[in-house]
Design an enzyme around this catalytic site. Structure first.
Site, PDB file in Angstrom:
ATOM      1  N   CYS A  79     -24.818 -43.656 -43.201  1.00 52.35           N
ATOM      2  CA  CYS A  79     -24.987 -45.082 -43.886  1.00 52.35           C
ATOM      3  C   CYS A  79     -23.831 -45.664 -44.318  1.00 52.35           C
ATOM      4  O   CYS A  79     -23.110 -44.959 -45.475  1.00 52.35           O
ATOM      5  CB  CYS A  79     -26.159 -45.069 -44.950  1.00 52.35           C
ATOM      6  SG  CYS A  79     -26.544 -46.394 -45.453  1.00 52.35           S
ATOM      7  N   HIS A 172     -26.747 -47.495 -32.365  1.00 54.94           N
ATOM      8  CA  HIS A 172     -26.775 -48.897 -32.677  1.00 54.94           C
ATOM      9  C   HIS A 172     -26.935 -49.664 -30.966  1.00 54.94           C
ATOM     10  O   HIS A 172     -26.189 -48.945 -30.095  1.00 54.94           O
ATOM     11  CB  HIS A 172     -25.549 -49.424 -33.150  1.00 54.94           C
ATOM     12  CG  HIS A 172     -25.473 -49.074 -34.540  1.00 54.94           C
ATOM     13  ND1 HIS A 172     -26.031 -49.775 -35.556  1.00 54.94           N
ATOM     14  CD2 HIS A 172     -25.152 -48.152 -35.479  1.00 54.94           C
ATOM     15  CE1 HIS A 172     -26.037 -49.364 -36.584  1.00 54.94           C
ATOM     16  NE2 HIS A 172     -25.202 -48.080 -36.574  1.00 54.94           N
ATOM     17  N   GLU A 221     -32.847 -52.114 -38.930  1.00 52.45           N
ATOM     18  CA  GLU A 221     -32.524 -50.678 -39.114  1.00 52.45           C
ATOM     19  C   GLU A 221     -33.655 -49.806 -38.885  1.00 52.45           C
ATOM     20  O   GLU A 221     -34.662 -50.089 -39.271  1.00 52.45           O
ATOM     21  CB  GLU A 221     -31.924 -50.543 -40.713  1.00 52.45           C
ATOM     22  CG  GLU A 221     -30.559 -51.113 -40.886  1.00 52.45           C
ATOM     23  CD  GLU A 221     -29.819 -50.476 -42.113  1.00 52.45           C
ATOM     24  OE1 GLU A 221     -29.760 -49.316 -42.359  1.00 52.45           O
ATOM     25  OE2 GLU A 221     -29.470 -51.414 -42.863  1.00 52.45           O
ATOM     26  N   CYS A 230     -25.528 -53.935 -43.117  1.00 53.76           N
ATOM     27  CA  CYS A 230     -25.563 -52.553 -42.425  1.00 53.76           C
ATOM     28  C   CYS A 230     -24.083 -52.215 -42.169  1.00 53.76           C
ATOM     29  O   CYS A 230     -23.773 -52.940 -41.330  1.00 53.76           O
ATOM     30  CB  CYS A 230     -26.439 -52.258 -41.208  1.00 53.76           C
ATOM     31  SG  CYS A 230     -26.660 -50.911 -40.434  1.00 53.76           S
ATOM     32  N   GLY A 233     -23.736 -50.681 -38.754  1.00 55.28           N
ATOM     33  CA  GLY A 233     -23.900 -51.841 -37.744  1.00 55.28           C
ATOM     34  C   GLY A 233     -22.925 -52.885 -37.784  1.00 55.28           C
ATOM     35  O   GLY A 233     -22.569 -53.322 -36.568  1.00 55.28           O
TER      36      GLY A 233
END
Length: 292
Positions: A79, A172, A221, A230, A233
């Site tokens: 994260c 992703h 997410e 994110c 991301g």
């Protein structure tokens, strides 16, 4: 019925919000999945996109171990926005005096630096494109080349979308959209997240190109739904855009919760790490009792 009382800190990075728990001074080993869900619930708990745990490392050369639980109670690998909050937390709590902290995550060691201006820079490591490591099962999907990237046609219920696939320690699927505000995030996000091509599910990114050094981004997410920002991301979207020939580093990423700066020199350097810089903010501290 059992109950557990925890001290916590509420933080956010560009609107992506977290509950941060010190697992060094308090025992978190008996917390159940249901209790993580209760803690993250926005009506019946503290409320957060993810829960971050600070623990002692289990490998050499790391100062801390960093674990992440999504609001659905499932543990995930990485994260980015949480990483920035992590280093701010351990410094504010006096757990370290170092401005650069080496932190153990699921698959690697991250280097996190709190800058003099209060922004935090995270060395996110090199992106992963190997399908088995992402993990990604593309054998049945149509493909087409674009720049140095390979795009995959992902069939959904009412349409198909062309995606770039990359891992930043977590998977992703990034697509380019004309207008991020009109993108089918709520409709397509859950379908992409749970698509059979992704054995461990996937984060779905929707990227609008503003210019070669600027994008707008929304991310649905895995395990949390759409969040205000994110970090992984943002890194994945920039990497995909650079590989497709649409972007050039550095890139400013506008999310609904704030801006992130992403730098990746992967066009010229193999195994080049992605560098992410952005804010990390403490909101409040408290104690909570979890009952299950």
């Amino acid at each position: 019925m059992t109950s557990t009382r925890l001290r916590f800190t509420k933080m956010h990075g560009a609107g992506n919000d977290f509950i941060v728990l010190d697992g060094i001074s308090q025992d978190l080993s008996k917390i159940t999945k249901a209790q993580w869900q209760q803690l993250a619930h926005r009506q019946f708990g503290v409320g957060a996109d993810q829960i971050l745990l600070v623990e002692k490392p289990t490998v050499p050369n790391a100062e801390f171990r960093y674990r992440i639980f999504n609001s659905d109670g499932g543990e995930v690998e990485q994260c980015g926005n949480g990483s920035r909050c992590f280093v701010r937390f351990v410094r504010e709590k006096g757990l370290t005096k170092n401005s650069t902290v080496l932190v153990q995550v699921a698959h690697t060691i991250l280097s996190l630096t709190e800058n003099d201006d209060g922004q935090v820079t995270v060395n996110m490591g090199a992106p992963i494109f190997d399908a088995e490591k992402i993990p990604f099962a593309p054998s049945h999907l149509n493909t087409k080349p674009e720049g140095d990237d390979t795009l995959y046609e992902l069939p959904l219920l009412n349409r198909s979308v062309w995606i770039s696939v990359v891992s930043m320690g977590n998977p992703h699927a990034v697509q380019v959209v004309e207008d991020v505000n009109k993108a089918f995030v709520a409709e397509d996000g859950p379908q992409i997240e749970n698509h059979t091509s992704f054995p461990k599910r996937v984060n779905a990114g929707f990227m609008e190109i503003v210019n070669p050094h600027e994008i707008k981004l929304r991310v649905f997410e895995r395990g949390s739904g759409e969040t205000l920002a994110c970090g992984t991301g943002a890194c994945a979207a920039v990497v995909a855009g650079i590989r497709r020939g649409l972007l050039s580093s550095p890139v400013l990423v506008h999310t609904r919760g704030g801006d992130l700066s992403i730098d990746w020199q992967g066009q010229s350097q193999k195994e080049s790490p992605v560098m992410m810089t952005g804010p990390a903010q403490t909101v409040f501290e408290g104690e909570v009792t979890l009952d299950v």
